[in-house]
Scaffold this motif. Structure first.
Motif, short mmCIF file in Angstrom:
data_model
loop_
_atom_site.label_atom_id
_atom_site.label_comp_id
_atom_site.label_asym_id
_atom_site.label_seq_id
_atom_site.Cartn_x
_atom_site.Cartn_y
_atom_site.Cartn_z
N ILE B 162 0.86 -1.19 0.00
CA ILE B 162 0.00 0.00 0.00
C ILE B 162 0.90 1.24 0.00
O ILE B 162 2.10 1.13 0.25
CB ILE B 162 -0.95 0.04 1.24
N LYS B 163 0.31 2.40 -0.26
CA LYS B 163 1.11 3.62 -0.34
C LYS B 163 1.56 4.05 1.05
O LYS B 163 0.89 3.75 2.05
CB LYS B 163 0.29 4.73 -0.97
N MET B 164 2.67 4.79 1.09
CA MET B 164 3.21 5.23 2.38
C MET B 164 2.24 6.19 3.08
O MET B 164 2.10 6.17 4.30
CB MET B 164 4.55 5.91 2.18
N GLY B 165 1.55 6.99 2.27
CA GLY B 165 0.55 7.91 2.84
C GLY B 165 -0.58 7.14 3.52
O GLY B 165 -1.11 7.56 4.55
N THR B 166 -0.91 6.00 2.93
CA THR B 166 -1.98 5.16 3.50
C THR B 166 -1.52 4.58 4.84
O THR B 166 -2.29 4.53 5.80
CB THR B 166 -2.33 4.02 2.52
N VAL B 167 -0.24 4.17 4.87
CA VAL B 167 0.31 3.64 6.13
C VAL B 167 0.20 4.70 7.21
O VAL B 167 -0.28 4.45 8.32
CB VAL B 167 1.80 3.24 5.95
N ARG B 168 0.65 5.91 6.84
CA ARG B 168 0.65 7.03 7.80
C ARG B 168 -0.76 7.30 8.31
O ARG B 168 -0.99 7.36 9.51
CB ARG B 168 1.21 8.27 7.09
N SER B 169 -1.70 7.38 7.38
CA SER B 169 -3.06 7.74 7.81
C SER B 169 -3.71 6.61 8.62
O SER B 169 -4.43 6.86 9.58
CB SER B 169 -3.92 8.14 6.63
N ARG B 170 -3.41 5.35 8.25
CA ARG B 170 -3.99 4.24 9.02
C ARG B 170 -3.44 4.19 10.43
O ARG B 170 -4.17 3.93 11.39
CB ARG B 170 -3.72 2.90 8.32
N LEU B 171 -2.14 4.43 10.53
CA LEU B 171 -1.52 4.40 11.86
C LEU B 171 -2.06 5.53 12.74
O LEU B 171 -2.35 5.33 13.92
CB LEU B 171 0.00 4.51 11.70
N HIS B 172 -2.22 6.69 12.14
CA HIS B 172 -2.75 7.83 12.89
C HIS B 172 -4.20 7.58 13.31
O HIS B 172 -4.59 7.88 14.44
CB HIS B 172 -2.64 9.13 12.08
N SER B 173 -4.96 7.00 12.39
CA SER B 173 -6.36 6.70 12.71
C SER B 173 -6.44 5.70 13.86
O SER B 173 -7.28 5.82 14.75
CB SER B 173 -7.09 6.09 11.53
N ALA B 174 -5.55 4.70 13.81
CA ALA B 174 -5.56 3.68 14.87
C ALA B 174 -5.31 4.34 16.22
O ALA B 174 -6.06 4.12 17.18
CB ALA B 174 -4.48 2.64 14.58
N ARG B 175 -4.30 5.17 16.28
CA ARG B 175 -3.97 5.83 17.56
C ARG B 175 -5.08 6.78 18.00
O ARG B 175 -5.38 6.90 19.17
CB ARG B 175 -2.64 6.57 17.43
N LYS B 176 -5.64 7.45 17.01
CA LYS B 176 -6.71 8.41 17.32
C LYS B 176 -7.90 7.68 17.94
O LYS B 176 -8.47 8.13 18.93
CB LYS B 176 -7.12 9.11 16.02
N LYS B 177 -8.23 6.55 17.35
CA LYS B 177 -9.37 5.77 17.86
C LYS B 177 -9.10 5.29 19.28
O LYS B 177 -10.00 5.31 20.13
CB LYS B 177 -9.64 4.56 16.95
N ILE B 178 -7.87 4.85 19.52
CA ILE B 178 -7.53 4.35 20.87
C ILE B 178 -7.59 5.52 21.87
O ILE B 178 -8.17 5.40 22.95
CB ILE B 178 -6.14 3.70 20.88
N LEU B 179 -7.00 6.65 21.46
CA LEU B 179 -7.02 7.82 22.36
C LEU B 179 -8.44 8.31 22.62
O LEU B 179 -8.78 8.66 23.75
CB LEU B 179 -6.18 8.96 21.75
N ASP B 180 -9.26 8.29 21.56
CA ASP B 180 -10.65 8.72 21.72
C ASP B 180 -11.39 7.80 22.70
O ASP B 180 -12.16 8.26 23.54
CB ASP B 180 -11.38 8.70 20.37
N ALA B 181 -11.12 6.49 22.55
CA ALA B 181 -11.78 5.52 23.44
C ALA B 181 -11.35 5.76 24.89
O ALA B 181 -12.17 5.69 25.80
CB ALA B 181 -11.42 4.10 23.01
N LEU B 182 -10.07 6.06 25.07
CA LEU B 182 -9.56 6.32 26.43
C LEU B 182 -10.19 7.59 27.00
O LEU B 182 -10.61 7.63 28.15
CB LEU B 182 -8.04 6.49 26.41
N GLU B 183 -10.22 8.62 26.16
CA GLU B 183 -10.77 9.90 26.60
C GLU B 183 -12.25 9.76 26.96
O GLU B 183 -12.71 10.26 27.97
CB GLU B 183 -10.61 10.93 25.49
N MET B 184 -12.94 8.99 26.11
CA MET B 184 -14.37 8.79 26.35
C MET B 184 -14.59 8.07 27.68
O MET B 184 -15.43 8.45 28.48
CB MET B 184 -14.95 7.93 25.22
#
Lengths: 160, 200
Positions: B162-184
């Protein structure tokens, strides 16, 4: 809700944590985090997520019995060992080299020899090999003959 | 032992070489498989099949990449196929593991000196793990490769094609989701805490 930093985005901080930024920007964020509480906390949170996940997987991995996989694989390989399989097929198909015509003629020869060895027992005639319609004799008699290999029964009947 | 020699011996079908391969790589592959499937028994099955598949297909290994990357790739594909296979049968969930983890964490905490703070710490860990468990497959694979294998974005992009940009965005989304879950969950806890405070 914690106040966000206006200078660096969430994506910048992620790339910073992953060491995916040019060195100059990386150093800049290093310094920035010393004074910016939101960025400092975000870096700490990301690192703690990564660390918790790694520790968890590490712990789980330690619970795996190191002998299970080698044992299971050996067990499966014992059923179809590559050494035996590979050698049988390798030798049979590789016997005639890489030339496809030689291979084909070799296989054909094996088939012909095989068929000859069966000697008609498998694909031989299923019906009678011959029908005798008329026997020129004056003596009445019946003769029953059974062939040795094919076990065909020949009944020779003559009327006077 | 050099990889080239190991591959040659594997091609000859030498048992010794195969033992060497399993000993060297099994732990790493088990971590990847467990990271993606979060299932103990399935991880064992997957890694076992990976080694069998390597043994059967070693002649096709062209050595363009390292043996480690080849094994990693086969493991990831097997994990994804496993998930797809099971998704079709029933909804994917991991209650037994949750239960085991919780039981283990609680027992560990009581053995230590400060059970209260340890339980709190373990609860925080559990929240993170719960959030990771519900990550979509695509995000989780990238997250696993980045964390467990420590792969740079470029390497992840090659591994998953997959493209490097896709890697970057998927990794950021993963962390964002985890952080959001924690914050919630933190916000929920704070609200619950306030509620209790008023009652007291």
């Amino acid at each position: 809700m914690e106040k966000k930093c206006d200078k660096y985005s969430f994506e910048d901080i992620n790339r910073y944590v992953d060491n995916e930024l040019p060195q100059a920007i990386h150093t800049e964020i290093d310094r920035h985090c010393e004074s910016c509480v939101p960025c400092y906390n975000l870096v700490a949170s990301i690192r703690s997520i990564d660390s918790v996940f790694n520790d968890h997987i590490e712990q789980q991995a330690m619970e795996f019995d190191q002998n299970i996989i080698p044992d299971r694989v050996k067990e499966k390989l014992a059923v179809t060992p590559k050494t035996v399989f590979g050698n049988i097929f390798g030798n049979t198909l590789g016997l005639f080299g890489k030339n496809i015509y030689l291979k084909l003629s070799g296989i054909t020869a094996i088939l012909i020899i095989g068929l000859a060895m069966f000697n008609g027992t498998v694909i031989g005639p299923s019906g009678p090999s011959a029908i005798v319609n008329y026997v020129d004799t004056e003596l009445p008699y019946v003769m029953i003959i059974e062939t040795q290999k094919q076990k065909h029964t020949i009944i020779w009947f003559s009327e006077a | 032992m050099e990889e080239q020699k190991l591959v040659e011996r594997l091609r000859k079908g030498q048992q010794w070489a195969f033992n060497q391969l399993v000993t060297t790589h099994q732990n790493r592959l088990l971590k990847i498989a467990f990271g993606i499937t979060l299932d103990h028994e399935e991880s064992l099955e997957i890694v076992q099949d990976v080694f069998l598949s390597v043994f059967e297909n070693i002649d096709f290994f062209r050595q363009e990449a390292s043996l480690a990357s080849w094994l990693r790739r086969i493991t990831i594909n097997s994990c994804l196929n496993w998930k797809r296979k099971w998704k079709k049968r029933f909804r994917w969930h991991h209650d037994p593991i949750d239960f085991q983890t919780e039981a283990r964490l609680t027992n560990e905490s009581f053995k230590k000196n400060d059970p209260e703070s340890l339980v709190r710490e373990k609860q925080f860990e559990k929240k993170i793990l719960d959030a990771i468990k519900i990550l979509p497959e695509k995000l989780r694979v990238v997250f696993v490769l980045n964390n467990l294998e420590g792969l740079p974005y470029e390497e992840i992009s090659k591994t998953l094609d997959i493209k490097m940009g896709t890697v970057r965005s998927r990794l950021h989304s993963a962390r964002k989701k985890i952080l959001d879950a924690l914050e919630m969950s933190n916000n929920t806890n704070k609200k619950r805490g306030d509620g209790n405070g008023k009652k007291m």
